[in-house]
Each structure stands twice: as C-alpha cells, then as structure tokens.
Design a protein around this motif. Structure first.
Motif, PDB file in Angstrom:
ATOM      1  N   VAL A 198      -3.142   7.792  -4.409  1.00  0.00           N
ATOM      2  CA  VAL A 198      -4.004   7.571  -4.117  1.00  0.00           C
ATOM      3  C   VAL A 198      -5.139   7.421  -2.921  1.00  0.00           C
ATOM      4  O   VAL A 198      -4.661   6.944  -1.977  1.00  0.00           O
ATOM      5  N   ARG A 199      -6.557   7.387  -2.767  1.00  0.00           N
ATOM      6  CA  ARG A 199      -7.216   6.955  -1.609  1.00  0.00           C
ATOM      7  C   ARG A 199      -8.176   5.856  -1.973  1.00  0.00           C
ATOM      8  O   ARG A 199      -8.544   6.029  -3.037  1.00  0.00           O
ATOM      9  N   ILE A 200      -8.246   4.132  -1.129  1.00  0.00           N
ATOM     10  CA  ILE A 200      -8.878   3.730  -1.687  1.00  0.00           C
ATOM     11  C   ILE A 200      -9.941   3.090  -0.789  1.00  0.00           C
ATOM     12  O   ILE A 200      -9.332   2.824   0.024  1.00  0.00           O
ATOM     13  N   ILE A 256      -3.147  -1.567  -8.087  1.00  0.00           N
ATOM     14  CA  ILE A 256      -3.469  -2.351  -6.363  1.00  0.00           C
ATOM     15  C   ILE A 256      -3.728  -3.499  -6.399  1.00  0.00           C
ATOM     16  O   ILE A 256      -3.686  -4.128  -5.985  1.00  0.00           O
ATOM     17  N   ILE A 257      -5.486  -2.447  -6.748  1.00  0.00           N
ATOM     18  CA  ILE A 257      -6.589  -3.519  -6.551  1.00  0.00           C
ATOM     19  C   ILE A 257      -6.476  -4.881  -7.923  1.00  0.00           C
ATOM     20  O   ILE A 257      -6.645  -5.666  -7.426  1.00  0.00           O
ATOM     21  N   GLY A 311      -3.829  -6.626  -8.017  1.00  0.00           N
ATOM     22  CA  GLY A 311      -2.656  -7.345  -7.006  1.00  0.00           C
ATOM     23  C   GLY A 311      -1.481  -6.816  -8.301  1.00  0.00           C
ATOM     24  O   GLY A 311      -0.196  -8.041  -7.721  1.00  0.00           O
ATOM     25  N   LYS A 312      -1.590  -6.028  -8.987  1.00  0.00           N
ATOM     26  CA  LYS A 312      -0.434  -5.428  -9.877  1.00  0.00           C
ATOM     27  C   LYS A 312       0.719  -5.949  -9.163  1.00  0.00           C
ATOM     28  O   LYS A 312       2.261  -5.560  -9.558  1.00  0.00           O
ATOM     29  N   VAL A 313       0.534  -4.758  -7.880  1.00  0.00           N
ATOM     30  CA  VAL A 313       1.458  -3.377  -7.627  1.00  0.00           C
ATOM     31  C   VAL A 313       1.789  -3.823  -5.818  1.00  0.00           C
ATOM     32  O   VAL A 313       0.273  -3.707  -5.040  1.00  0.00           O
ATOM     33  N   GLU A 314       2.638  -4.590  -5.455  1.00  0.00           N
ATOM     34  CA  GLU A 314       2.353  -4.445  -4.323  1.00  0.00           C
ATOM     35  C   GLU A 314       2.882  -3.046  -2.967  1.00  0.00           C
ATOM     36  O   GLU A 314       4.007  -2.882  -3.217  1.00  0.00           O
TER      37      GLU A 314
END
Length: 90
Positions: A39-41, A80-81, A83-86
């Motif tokens: 995935v690209r953010i 990720i956005i 904040g649930k995953v580091e």
C-alpha cells in the motif's frame, strides 16, 4: 492496468498486488495460489515529501486472489492512518 486508489482522511491510498510463487519462485509448482500486496500512502495534495510504502502484513494465511490482496492492503493503509498499526515503511 488500473491501480486501485481511494481517498481517506486527507490521504490517497494506492494498492498493488503480485503473486507469490512457492519454492524457488517456480510459477509451475503445485500448491495454493498466494498473493502479497503493498500500500502506498500519499498526502492530498501531493507534497514534495515522498509517498510512504508499506508491505501488507497478513494475520493468518496469504490471500488467494489479487482482489483480496488489494482489499486487505487498503484496510491496512487505513489502519496505519488511524494509528491502529505501527508499520515500518519499505
């Protein structure tokens, strides 16, 4: 080829998938089809900061279709956005 893209909370998420071949990268090896995804953010509007890329981590088994891999990558990007995953970038 179309690259799946969505907007989420001021970010643009793009997902890419590819098939993972078992044993020595042999496309003719027997076994279930497995896919991996990235995935690209990127921020909206795009800034001069490079977009962040992450390899999707799967909790259980790898997805067996490209569409499933894309869907999981998009959800991973949202996590990720939020904040649930580091996550560690590529």
């Amino acid at each position: 080829m179309t690259i799946p893209t969505i907007e989420y909370r001021g970010y643009e998420l793009r997902a890419y998938s590819h098939q993972v071949f078992p044993l020595h990268r042999d496309p003719y090896a027997k076994g279930p089809r497995q896919f991996s995804s990235i995935v690209r953010i990127d921020t909206i509007p795009s800034s001069e900061v490079k977009a962040r890329r992450y390899a999707t981590l799967f909790d259980t088994v790898s997805p067996t279709t490209a569409d499933d891999a894309i869907e999981l990558a998009m959800q991973y990007g949202k996590d990720i956005i939020d904040g649930k995953v580091e996550a560690t970038g590529l």
